[in-house]
Design an enzyme around this catalytic site. Sequence first.
Site, short mmCIF file in Angstrom:
data_model
loop_
_atom_site.label_atom_id
_atom_site.label_comp_id
_atom_site.label_asym_id
_atom_site.label_seq_id
_atom_site.Cartn_x
_atom_site.Cartn_y
_atom_site.Cartn_z
N CYS A 95 3.40 -11.48 -10.76
CA CYS A 95 2.40 -12.17 -11.59
C CYS A 95 1.02 -12.19 -10.94
O CYS A 95 0.03 -12.53 -11.59
CB CYS A 95 2.85 -13.58 -11.91
SG CYS A 95 4.43 -13.64 -12.75
N HIS A 133 -3.53 -17.17 -14.27
CA HIS A 133 -2.22 -16.68 -14.73
C HIS A 133 -1.62 -17.73 -15.66
O HIS A 133 -1.68 -18.92 -15.40
CB HIS A 133 -1.34 -16.45 -13.51
CG HIS A 133 0.07 -16.12 -13.86
ND1 HIS A 133 0.38 -15.15 -14.79
CD2 HIS A 133 1.26 -16.62 -13.42
CE1 HIS A 133 1.70 -15.08 -14.91
NE2 HIS A 133 2.25 -15.96 -14.09
N ASN A 156 4.52 -16.33 -20.56
CA ASN A 156 4.19 -15.75 -19.25
C ASN A 156 4.43 -14.23 -19.30
O ASN A 156 5.57 -13.79 -19.35
CB ASN A 156 5.06 -16.41 -18.18
CG ASN A 156 4.76 -15.91 -16.77
OD1 ASN A 156 4.08 -14.90 -16.59
ND2 ASN A 156 5.27 -16.61 -15.78
#
Length: 322
Positions: free
Chosen positions: A113, A249, A279
């Site tokens: 990520c 993020h 996500n």
Amino acid sequence: MSIVIRSVGSALPAGVVMNADLPASLETNDEWIKARTGIAQRYIAGEGETTSTLAIDAARNALENAGITAGDIDGIILATTTPDLTFPSVATMVQRALGVPAGTMAMDVQAVCAGFIYAIGTADALLRAGRMKRALVIGAETMSRILNWEDRSTCVLFGDGAGALVMEADDTVDLDHRGIIDLQMNADGTLIDMLHTDGGPSTTQTVGHLHMAGKEVFRHAVEKMSGAVLTLLDRHGFSPDDVKWYVPHQANQRILAAVAARIGAPPERFISTVAHHANTSAASVPLALHHLEQTGELKRGDLMVMAGLGGGLAWGATLVRW
Ligand code: UT7
């Protein structure tokens, strides 16, 4: 000379899965997911959609938005944890599909990520060193393909998508006006067990499924993303209030709120797309950035920050004058 972001693009799979559409066998519900994460829906890749098809669409979109063609690109850096194949890189698949000239460089970067921050950092260094003039920097994922769809503590959290930038070395502007001001990439391999897959080419010869110690990762995400942002601001004598936009993020709305509180920045300056995209790992920052750009509120000269954290743990942040 400045290293500037010339354009942004993105792409999402055709299929949307709302919280209420998740299998009943998961024993989850819309209320729990929204309250604990802010997620309302996620896009899930369907038949014929892969990380490379999403990356190609996002890159094409970024090229159109820059008003240039594939022939103007001399490097592709692509962040992903879910490549189409173990090799070759997704970046080379994008190179072929778009017709980016043969002989230019193309490679994947793997920092989960945090991958998009690492990809920007890699492109920034290569552009600054004169190794390339104009790059496609892409974050693309099909996280849905490495989830255990029977584990409600992880499978409800992720989605698929891609985002892309055209970055270039521009000797007509200086940093007071535009460009990447600073960037940092960090990792702490003592924390690898916190977020990982239980398979891979060299161990099980499978891709494995994602496992996450959610509470611990949450704590580190808040601590490390705030730390990276504050370090960058400190280094350049900026206060959190000087930053017009924070593009973090997108893992959990509560993480965004906690980071905003910890660094003392107004939460409304934190761009949030977590409700719509969930996500998307390395794709989440460019998807959020493209969303911000499409609102029309991001203006030339605005100070902005992007930040991410993921498996490794790996994290990073960048300070940019838009
Ligand atoms: O992208 C990389 C970075 N990733 C992140 O930053 C994610 C960080 N972690 C998180 O966002 C949160 O920790 C989660 C969303 C993963 C979990 O939220 P939490 O508030 O930490 O919940 P929890 O793990 O403490 O679980 C609370 C309860 C548990 O039940 P008991 O043990 O209290 O009875 C879970 O079994 O919620 C239960 N639970 C669920 N219930 C309904 C866990 N997942 C679900 C679910 N639906 N999907």
